[in-house]
Scaffold this motif. Structure first.
Motif, mmCIF file in Angstrom:
data_model
loop_
_atom_site.group_PDB
_atom_site.id
_atom_site.type_symbol
_atom_site.label_atom_id
_atom_site.label_comp_id
_atom_site.label_asym_id
_atom_site.label_seq_id
_atom_site.Cartn_x
_atom_site.Cartn_y
_atom_site.Cartn_z
ATOM 1 N N MET A 263 -31.042 -13.163 2.917
ATOM 2 C CA MET A 263 -30.866 -13.913 1.667
ATOM 3 C C MET A 263 -31.577 -13.298 0.459
ATOM 4 O O MET A 263 -30.955 -13.095 -0.571
ATOM 5 C CB MET A 263 -31.285 -15.364 1.861
ATOM 6 C CG MET A 263 -30.339 -16.115 2.764
ATOM 7 S SD MET A 263 -30.508 -17.867 2.585
ATOM 8 C CE MET A 263 -31.950 -18.133 3.562
ATOM 9 N N ARG B 124 -29.631 -7.487 -4.754
ATOM 10 C CA ARG B 124 -28.844 -6.245 -4.718
ATOM 11 C C ARG B 124 -28.054 -5.973 -6.000
ATOM 12 O O ARG B 124 -28.062 -4.841 -6.488
ATOM 13 C CB ARG B 124 -27.942 -6.205 -3.490
ATOM 14 C CG ARG B 124 -27.366 -4.813 -3.281
ATOM 15 C CD ARG B 124 -27.035 -4.531 -1.857
ATOM 16 N NE ARG B 124 -25.892 -5.311 -1.413
ATOM 17 C CZ ARG B 124 -25.420 -5.256 -0.171
ATOM 18 N NH1 ARG B 124 -25.981 -4.483 0.715
ATOM 19 N NH2 ARG B 124 -24.406 -5.989 0.178
ATOM 20 N N PRO B 125 -27.390 -7.006 -6.590
ATOM 21 C CA PRO B 125 -26.711 -6.718 -7.856
ATOM 22 C C PRO B 125 -27.664 -6.213 -8.934
ATOM 23 O O PRO B 125 -27.284 -5.374 -9.753
ATOM 24 C CB PRO B 125 -26.121 -8.080 -8.248
ATOM 25 C CG PRO B 125 -26.005 -8.831 -6.985
ATOM 26 C CD PRO B 125 -27.132 -8.367 -6.123
ATOM 27 N N ILE B 126 -28.906 -6.702 -8.906
ATOM 28 C CA ILE B 126 -29.887 -6.251 -9.895
ATOM 29 C C ILE B 126 -30.263 -4.794 -9.636
ATOM 30 O O ILE B 126 -30.371 -3.990 -10.560
ATOM 31 C CB ILE B 126 -31.141 -7.154 -9.858
ATOM 32 C CG1 ILE B 126 -30.732 -8.587 -10.186
ATOM 33 C CG2 ILE B 126 -32.193 -6.662 -10.827
ATOM 34 C CD1 ILE B 126 -31.823 -9.600 -10.031
ATOM 35 N N ILE C 32 -30.001 -9.788 -0.490
ATOM 36 C CA ILE C 32 -28.641 -9.902 -1.021
ATOM 37 C C ILE C 32 -28.687 -10.421 -2.453
ATOM 38 O O ILE C 32 -27.917 -9.999 -3.317
ATOM 39 C CB ILE C 32 -27.800 -10.845 -0.128
ATOM 40 C CG1 ILE C 32 -27.497 -10.184 1.207
ATOM 41 C CG2 ILE C 32 -26.504 -11.253 -0.816
ATOM 42 C CD1 ILE C 32 -26.706 -8.927 1.125
ATOM 43 N N SER C 33 -29.620 -11.343 -2.719
ATOM 44 C CA SER C 33 -29.727 -11.892 -4.074
ATOM 45 C C SER C 33 -30.106 -10.820 -5.082
ATOM 46 O O SER C 33 -29.660 -10.860 -6.222
ATOM 47 C CB SER C 33 -30.774 -13.001 -4.123
ATOM 48 O OG SER C 33 -30.443 -14.026 -3.241
ATOM 49 N N ILE D 201 -25.836 -10.542 -15.554
ATOM 50 C CA ILE D 201 -25.228 -9.254 -15.227
ATOM 51 C C ILE D 201 -23.704 -9.368 -15.251
ATOM 52 O O ILE D 201 -23.005 -8.478 -15.696
ATOM 53 C CB ILE D 201 -25.698 -8.779 -13.830
ATOM 54 C CG1 ILE D 201 -27.202 -8.543 -13.843
ATOM 55 C CG2 ILE D 201 -24.971 -7.513 -13.420
ATOM 56 C CD1 ILE D 201 -27.776 -8.135 -12.525
ATOM 57 N N LYS E 206 -27.665 -2.691 -10.931
ATOM 58 C CA LYS E 206 -27.737 -2.590 -12.386
ATOM 59 C C LYS E 206 -28.777 -1.542 -12.796
ATOM 60 O O LYS E 206 -28.525 -0.722 -13.687
ATOM 61 C CB LYS E 206 -28.110 -3.957 -12.959
ATOM 62 C CG LYS E 206 -27.923 -4.037 -14.456
ATOM 63 C CD LYS E 206 -28.438 -5.355 -14.976
ATOM 64 C CE LYS E 206 -28.623 -5.309 -16.455
ATOM 65 N NZ LYS E 206 -29.636 -6.271 -16.892
ATOM 66 N N LYS F 41 -31.063 -18.652 -2.811
ATOM 67 C CA LYS F 41 -30.044 -17.971 -3.609
ATOM 68 C C LYS F 41 -29.901 -18.602 -4.992
ATOM 69 O O LYS F 41 -29.438 -17.960 -5.921
ATOM 70 C CB LYS F 41 -28.705 -17.973 -2.875
ATOM 71 C CG LYS F 41 -28.625 -16.843 -1.887
ATOM 72 C CD LYS F 41 -27.312 -16.753 -1.174
ATOM 73 C CE LYS F 41 -27.382 -15.658 -0.128
ATOM 74 N NZ LYS F 41 -26.493 -15.877 0.986
ATOM 75 N N ASP G 229 -21.437 -9.590 -4.918
ATOM 76 C CA ASP G 229 -21.880 -8.751 -3.816
ATOM 77 C C ASP G 229 -21.106 -9.133 -2.556
ATOM 78 O O ASP G 229 -20.956 -10.319 -2.279
ATOM 79 C CB ASP G 229 -23.382 -9.001 -3.602
ATOM 80 C CG ASP G 229 -23.984 -8.015 -2.641
ATOM 81 O OD1 ASP G 229 -24.652 -7.106 -3.108
ATOM 82 O OD2 ASP G 229 -23.781 -8.164 -1.421
ATOM 83 N N SER H 33 -26.846 -2.121 5.096
ATOM 84 C CA SER H 33 -27.053 -3.378 5.817
ATOM 85 C C SER H 33 -27.033 -3.085 7.302
ATOM 86 O O SER H 33 -26.124 -2.427 7.787
ATOM 87 C CB SER H 33 -25.938 -4.375 5.503
ATOM 88 O OG SER H 33 -25.873 -4.589 4.145
#
Lengths: 308, 354
Positions: B301, B307-309, B304-305, A99, B312, A89, A48, B325
């Motif tokens: 934080m 967001r990739p999920i 952002i963690s 993923i 998906k 994180k 990201d 953002s």
């Protein structure tokens, strides 16, 4: 069976521990190489855009390992033995890893608020079809190795503080301190300029901390719920005490932060004040995938010049 | 020194907080509505790398301090994992360094702590506080209800702008309302007025869900009025995130149920409202929504963690997804362009489905 360990981020929290543990259980270990340009570029591509630089580097390492081993070890670190939290994180790393790569991920949740470390390790070992005895043996071996290294670091520190050179404390997370590509070989650069570098990570935390004399009323300090936050603050205090006790001066402090590191945004506020209160020059450097070596060098040189 | 209380501005909820303190007999200097100048002022003194809401908060405080406020009421999130935990302390330090003499009252997000802190500054009795809280709760629920009604009527209204006009008018009426006994009358009147807005009833409209970080999702000024813009473009907007949602979550342990639902995607909390975003997106996907907009402060934080999920899920279900953002450097024109493009995608998705 081959287990892959990305040589970034959480690896640096306990560098020798996992290696020794898995090796004594009889597994072959594949490390990703030390960080290089390709890995960083790969990481930046798959991650990201707003995540922190250290995370991007981690994804690069993970991507490098994909397909080269049977399992990739990505633990979910939540709380440590003092029940303090790791960076949020870290909580989601195994899920994000799934993923990014197709290689199976070996993971276990380390949350000592809920479960003892040994218990979690046991479960991890069971996933790999090892019995209790083998796991315990491997665990002890890993602990021993870790302790040896700590002892060596401590002696090294005491030797360093006796030297008659200007001493600079380098403050950051282990994954920035020990990864030489990421921190642009700052240690080497400082040493070339005639300074002695003390890693904050190498400062031992004594079990009964001395009474804190550096507290001042003008700034309110805070009790961190982050493991690294509390550790760094304590170690700074420890270093100040040590400098009084062993009679040496700390000439300067440099904090390195990964770009977009949320925790450092908080941490820096308090660390900077601590050094300012003690009248020690402080430099704040941010690293990311675009950081140029020349710019870095100039700032470090200028900082060294202000010290004398 | 007599306390003059101020607090951070947060969308329409600000007026409910104002009432809470006023009923308790504390002098309140309500924060002015956030505007670009507020944000610039706040960002000037705030730590550079800190997240966006802190900068806006600081801007709000500065405005109020100019008007004579000397005490700030601020929440912290003990138990949460993100930076919100340190807002109070950092803001306190920043304001002190900027030369303002301010008393900071930092309260934890639980009833006991809120009660003791409120009691400390107001000196009110238990019953008084209970009464004030009840009035606060009523106002809060009405605000949220009005917002929901507006989300429904805005894309359907025949006379453009009628909903927003009514909303602004009634909110200011609600703000001026001082006595609890007049409340039912006003509530009835407001609901009646909303039902009288002329709308095209049977219109089948594309639906978009707003997810993300609670502050940015709920504050229309910080998110450049995303809700209004989408509504005017003929899209029905839904959002779960409300202040009451957060209160409810604290009481009924909603996290436990959320965690069970999102297990295949995320195995743990990531702090803040990270898990909620995944849960809501899955939910909207199931309900056949035509799009999801993810709002977050830049570099937040938890968001952002996850967001990739979210991306998906977007790939798996095909539901259009836009992540915005927000920070002090984002310009409205940029957001508008992206929203316009997204509206086209959403409308297309809606057309293809029917």
């Amino acid at each position: 069976m081959k287990i892959g360990i990305p040589r970034a981020l959480i690896y640096w929290k306990r560098p020798d521990f996992w290696e020794t543990f898995f090796e004594s259980l009889g597994f072959e270990i594949l490390f990703s190489p030390s960080t290089n340009k390709e890995i960083v570029e790969m990481g930046v591509k798959v991650s990201d855009p707003e995540t922190c630089f250290s995370n991007k580097v981690y994804w690069g390492h993970l991507f490098w390992l994909a397909g080269k081993c049977d399992l990739i070890f990505v633990p979910r670190l939540k709380t440590d033995n003092e029940k303090l939290e790791f960076c949020p994180k870290f909580f989601g790393i195994p899920d994000l890893a799934k993923i990014i790569v197709k290689t199976p991920i070996l993971t276990e949740t380390f949350d000592e608020r809920k479960e003892k470390f040994e218990k979690t390790i046991e479960r991890l070992g069971k996933k790999l079809n090892k019995n209790k005895k083998e796991i315990k043996k491997a665990l002890n071996k890993a602990f021993l190795k870790e302790m040896e290294k700590k002892e060596k670091e401590k002696n090294d520190l005491f030797r360093k503080v006796q030297l008659k050179k200007s001493k600079i404390v380098l403050i950051s997370h282990p994954y920035n301190l020990y990864d030489e590509y990421v921190n642009l070989r700052i240690k080497e650069k400082l040493e070339k300029l005639g300074a002695e570098v003390i890693f904050i990570d190498a400062v031992p935390v004594s079990l009964n901390p001395l009474a804190d004399s550096s507290k001042s009323s003008s700034i309110s300090m805070v009790e961190f719920h982050w493991e690294f936050g509390k550790e760094i603050m304590e170690k700074i205090d420890q270093l100040f005490d040590l400098s009084k006790y062993r009679n040496f001066a700390i000439d300067g402090a440099i904090q390195i932060s990964s770009f977009a590191c949320g925790c450092d945004a908080v941490l820096k506020e308090f660390i900077e004040k601590k050094f300012k209160q003690n009248k020690i020059p402080f430099l704040y450097l941010i690293i990311d995938e675009h950081t140029g070596e020349a710019g870095f060098q100039t700032r470090i040189e200028a900082f060294i010049d202000t010290l004398t | 020194m007599k306390p003059k209380i101020t607090f951070a501005n947060w969308g329409n909820y600000t007026l409910a907080f104002k009432t809470l303190f006023e009923i308790l007999g504390i002098e309140v200097i309500p924060p002015e509505k956030t505007n670009p100048q507020t944000i610039t002022d706040g960002a000037k003194i705030a730590p550079e790398m800190f997240c966006f809401p802190l900068k806006v908060n600081l801007g709000n405080y500065l405005d109020a301090i100019k008007k004579g406020a000397n005490t700030i009421f601020m929440t912290t999130a003990s138990g949460g994992s993100c930076r919100l935990r340190y807002y109070g302390v950092v803001q306190d330090n920043v304001l002190r360094e900027a030369g303002h003499k301010i008393k900071f009252i930092i309260f934890d997000q639980n009833l006991k702590d809120i009660y003791s802190k409120v009691k400390e500054i107001s000196g009110a009795s238990f019953w008084q506080i209970l009464k004030a809280t009840r009035f606060f709760y009523k106002k809060l629920r009405l605000i949220e209800k009005m917002e929901r009604l507006a989300q429904y009527t805005r894309p359907r209204e025949i006379e453009k702008g009628a909903t927003d006009k009514l909303l602004a008018e009634r909110l200011s009426k609600l703000e001026d309302l001082q006595k609890e006994k007049d409340f039912p009358k006003l509530k009835k009147e407001i609901l009646k007025r909303f039902s009288k807005i002329k709308i095209e009833k049977d219109k089948d409209l594309p639906k978009v869900g707003l997810i993300g970080e609670i502050y940015t999702v709920c504050d229309p000024i910080v998110n450049f009025e995303v809700e209004k813009k989408l509504g005017n473009a003929g899209i029905e907007v839904h959002r779960e995130m409300e202040l009451f949602y957060q209160i409810k979550k604290k009481i009924i342990f909603k996290d436990f149920f959320i965690q069970r639902k999102i297990k295949p995607y995320l195995g743990s909390t990531v702090g803040g409202h990270g898990r909620d975003a995944i849960y809501e997106m899955l939910d909207y996907g199931k309900k056949g929504f035509n799009g999801v907009i993810h709002l977050l402060p830049a570099f937040c934080m938890p968001e952002i963690s996850v967001r990739p999920i979210l991306e998906k899920i977007h790939q798996e279900t095909g539901i259009p997804f836009l992540s915005l953002s927000l920070d002090e450097q984002v310009a409205e024109a940029g957001i508008d362009t992206r929203l316009e493009a997204f509206v086209d995608v959403v409308k297309n998705h809606h057309k293809l489905k029917n």
